[in-house]
Every structure is written in C-alpha cells, then in structure tokens.
Design an enzyme around this catalytic site. Structure first.
Site, PDB file in Angstrom:
ATOM      1  N   LYS A 125       0.894  -1.164   0.000  1.00  0.00           N
ATOM      2  CA  LYS A 125       0.000   0.000   0.000  1.00  0.00           C
ATOM      3  C   LYS A 125       0.930   1.211   0.000  1.00  0.00           C
ATOM      4  O   LYS A 125       1.237   1.791   1.047  1.00  0.00           O
ATOM      5  CB  LYS A 125      -0.922  -0.051   1.224  1.00  0.00           C
ATOM      6  CG  LYS A 125      -2.117   0.862   1.120  1.00  0.00           C
ATOM      7  CD  LYS A 125      -3.153   0.533   2.182  1.00  0.00           C
ATOM      8  CE  LYS A 125      -4.177   1.637   2.342  1.00  0.00           C
ATOM      9  NZ  LYS A 125      -5.017   1.870   1.154  1.00  0.00           N
TER      10      LYS A 125
HETATM   11  N1  PMP Z   1      -7.978  -1.895  -3.109  1.00  0.00           N
HETATM   12  C1  PMP Z   1      -7.414  -0.674  -3.091  1.00  0.00           C
HETATM   13  C2  PMP Z   1      -6.782  -0.144  -4.330  1.00  0.00           C
HETATM   14  C3  PMP Z   1      -7.420   0.090  -1.901  1.00  0.00           C
HETATM   15  O1  PMP Z   1      -6.875   1.304  -1.878  1.00  0.00           O
HETATM   16  C4  PMP Z   1      -8.056  -0.433  -0.748  1.00  0.00           C
HETATM   17  C5  PMP Z   1      -8.125   0.384   0.518  1.00  0.00           C
HETATM   18  N2  PMP Z   1      -6.999   0.210   1.320  1.00  0.00           N
HETATM   19  C6  PMP Z   1      -8.620  -1.701  -0.810  1.00  0.00           C
HETATM   20  C7  PMP Z   1      -8.571  -2.405  -2.008  1.00  0.00           C
HETATM   21  C8  PMP Z   1      -9.278  -2.322   0.396  1.00  0.00           C
HETATM   22  O2  PMP Z   1      -8.307  -2.657   1.370  1.00  0.00           O
HETATM   23  P1  PMP Z   1      -8.689  -2.788   2.903  1.00  0.00           P
HETATM   24  O3  PMP Z   1      -9.878  -3.652   2.990  1.00  0.00           O
HETATM   25  O4  PMP Z   1      -7.487  -3.417   3.521  1.00  0.00           O
HETATM   26  O5  PMP Z   1      -8.951  -1.427   3.415  1.00  0.00           O
END
Ligand code: PMP
Length: 311
Positions: A157
């Site tokens: 991320k």
């Molecule tokens: N895909 C993307 C591109 C994101 O930015 C996010 C948000 N973090 C998610 C999926 C979902 O991830 P999470 O459930 O860990 O927040």
C-alpha cells in the site's frame, strides 16, 4: 477533513497544526511512502480498532517492498495508535499511519533520507457516502488499467501507486459515476480505486485473485471469512467485464468504504441484493462489537490508560 487535537510524529505527540514536513521531503517528490487506512469503532466495550495488527503487519510488509526500514516495530506503532485514539478522545475515528522518506537528498535513490513515521486520526464517514450504504453506488469501468505486478508491487500500500487510483476515480466522477473499477491489461477485473470487488451469481460469491494486481484487502479477507462461515461458497477467480454486467449483485469492500453495494456498472442496472445486505449487516455488527462470532478481530483501546499516559 475534521481536525483533531494531536498527531503522533516520529515518537512524539504534536499539535495538529504543527505536524509539518519540509518541501524537500523525498516522499513528496517521488511518492516514496507507505500507508494504512484503519478504523476504530465505538463498541459496547468502548473504542476498538478493527484488525489493527493485520493492518500494521501490512504496513511493515509494504515498507519492506520499498526497501524501507521502519524505525518502529509493529508493537510500538500499535501502542502509539492506542494512545493517539485515547488522547484525541473520539469514540470512532479513521486511523492513518504512514511512513515516507523525508528530507535529506533529492536523488531518486532513497539513500541519505530519514524514514519518517506519522499516525493521524480523525472522524470519517463511509468513503463512498453514508447515504450509499443502503442504496448502492454507480460504478464505471475505467479506461485506466490497474498498475501491473511488475510495475510497482501492488501488494504494497504505497503512496505513489495511488496515482493510478486517483486518475481512475477522477475519470469516473467526471463522467457522473461514483467510483471506478479497474481492469488489468489482460482485461480481468482487478479492484476499485480504493476497494476490492465481489460478484454474486446464482448464490455463489466470486472475487478476483491476488494475481490480478489487487491490494490484498483486509476487508476482502474478512468478508471471505464471514461469507464462508455463513455457508457461502467464495471463489477467488478471474472475472471479466461481462461478469459484472451479468451479476446478480456486485459489492465493494474496504476499510473506508466498508461493504458498499454497487447498484450499476456502466449503466447495467443490478440493484441492491439480499446477499450483499446480509454480509454488510454481519460486517457492521462485527466491527461495532455487536456480534460475538468474530469478536477476536477487535483490538480494544484502554482509554483510561491512554489518559494516564497523558497526565
Ligand atoms: N484496493 C485498493 C486499491 C485500496 O486502496 C483499498 C483500501 N486500502 C482496498 C482495495 C481495500 O483494502 P482494505 O480492505 O485493507 O482497506
């Protein structure tokens, strides 16, 4: 953005207005940072952070993928997060820990730059709109494709990768939609600009696998577990655009977006379905501490301890 009192910055609590960086910070020029989005919910037992350890572990993994040594351990960042929530005194908040290469040298190589670590917290409603939690959003398949696995590690991320998401959501909203859905270069469904995607067809649930360059979402993993525990079959399988158009239901998941129904994709009307609403209810009951079944995912904050630390 609703400001709160304090921000944790490199081991110290500083006033919101004083949490500043130099314009020469490496991360500002080249997107060399990693971050997390986490939610703290009000529960009958006080504030609790949902899957905090897993989020911080992902932060550490993201940093490793960027050759970045975090100067704090997962446990130290967890303690700092608890204390920040206690000090800001909000029953519910969004928590944003991030790390980036700071001020030092401006070569693209990161040598000579310190790693800065910051945690912010502030109140934030559903990312795709509280009003859409029941009625669903309108999504558009983007003309921008998801950044490939050998372009930037999508498992990280990382801040720079979000240029891909920013372009996609910008395009979708300019065209009058709420959110974008990105495909891979090969045409498989990947994810939303800030959410993972699920499709329901004939009672089965499907979601794209990690090989489609998705972020391994913690809400995605949570939903897979909840759905399986509730007796659904969940396939992690390649999906194409027409699978979205022909689906019985489509929904998106993410820490910020929680579980949001998608009521249409490229103007193919799908409506909001019963499976989505059942899973959404189970998710919201879990994060708000109203369900014992998955309560091990809640990391309760001892507010009295945080207040003592402040005194
Ligand atoms: N895909 C993307 C591109 C994101 O930015 C996010 C948000 N973090 C998610 C999926 C979902 O991830 P999470 O459930 O860990 O927040």
């Amino acid at each position: 953005m609703r400001e709160t009192e304090t921000i944790w910055m490199n081991g110290e609590f500083v006033d919101w207005a004083d949490a500043k960086v130099h314009v020469g910070a490496h991360g500002l020029h080249y997107g060399t940072g990693v971050f997390e989005g986490i939610r703290c919910y009000e529960t009958p037992k006080g504030p609790a952070v949902f899957r905090l350890k897993e989020h911080l572990q992902r932060l550490e993994n993201s940093a490793r993928l960027l050759y970045m040594d975090l100067p704090y351990s997962v446990d130290e960042i967890r303690t700092a997060t608890h204390e920040l929530i206690g000090r800001n005194g909000l029953p519910e908040c969004y928590v944003r820990p991030f790390a980036f290469y700071g001020y030092g040298e401006l070569g693209v190589h990161t040598a000579g730059n310190p790693v800065e670590v910051v945690i912010m917290s502030w109140p934030w409603g559903n990312y795709l709109g509280d009003e859409n939690t029941a009625s669903g959003i309108r999504a558009k398949v983007s003309s921008w494709t998801r950044v490939g696995a050998n372009v930037i590690p999508h498992v990280a991320k990382a801040t720079g990768i979000y240029l891909n998401s920013m372009l996609a959501v910008h395009e979708a909203q300019r065209a009058g939609y709420d959110e974008a859905i990105l495909l891979t270069d090969e045409g498989y469904v990947a994810d939303g600009s800030g959410e993972n995607i699920f499709v329901v067809k004939d009672g089965r649930i499907a979601t794209p696998p990690l090989s489609t360059s998705i972020l391994p979402g913690i809400t995605r993993e949570t939903l897979i577990q909840i759905a399986q525990d509730l007796g659904y079959v969940v396939d992690e399988t390649d999906l194409i655009r027409s699978d979205l158009y022909l689906a019985d239901e489509v929904f998106m998941t993410g820490t910020a977006a929680e579980v949001t129904p998608v009521r249409s994709v490229d103007d193919h009307e799908l409506g909001v379905g019963a499976v989505t609403l059942e899973l959404q209810r189970a998710y919201l009951d879990t994060v708000r501490g109203r369900s014992e079944r998955w309560s091990h995912w809640l990391d309760h904050v001892d507010v009295s301890q945080a207040a003592t630390a402040e005194a």
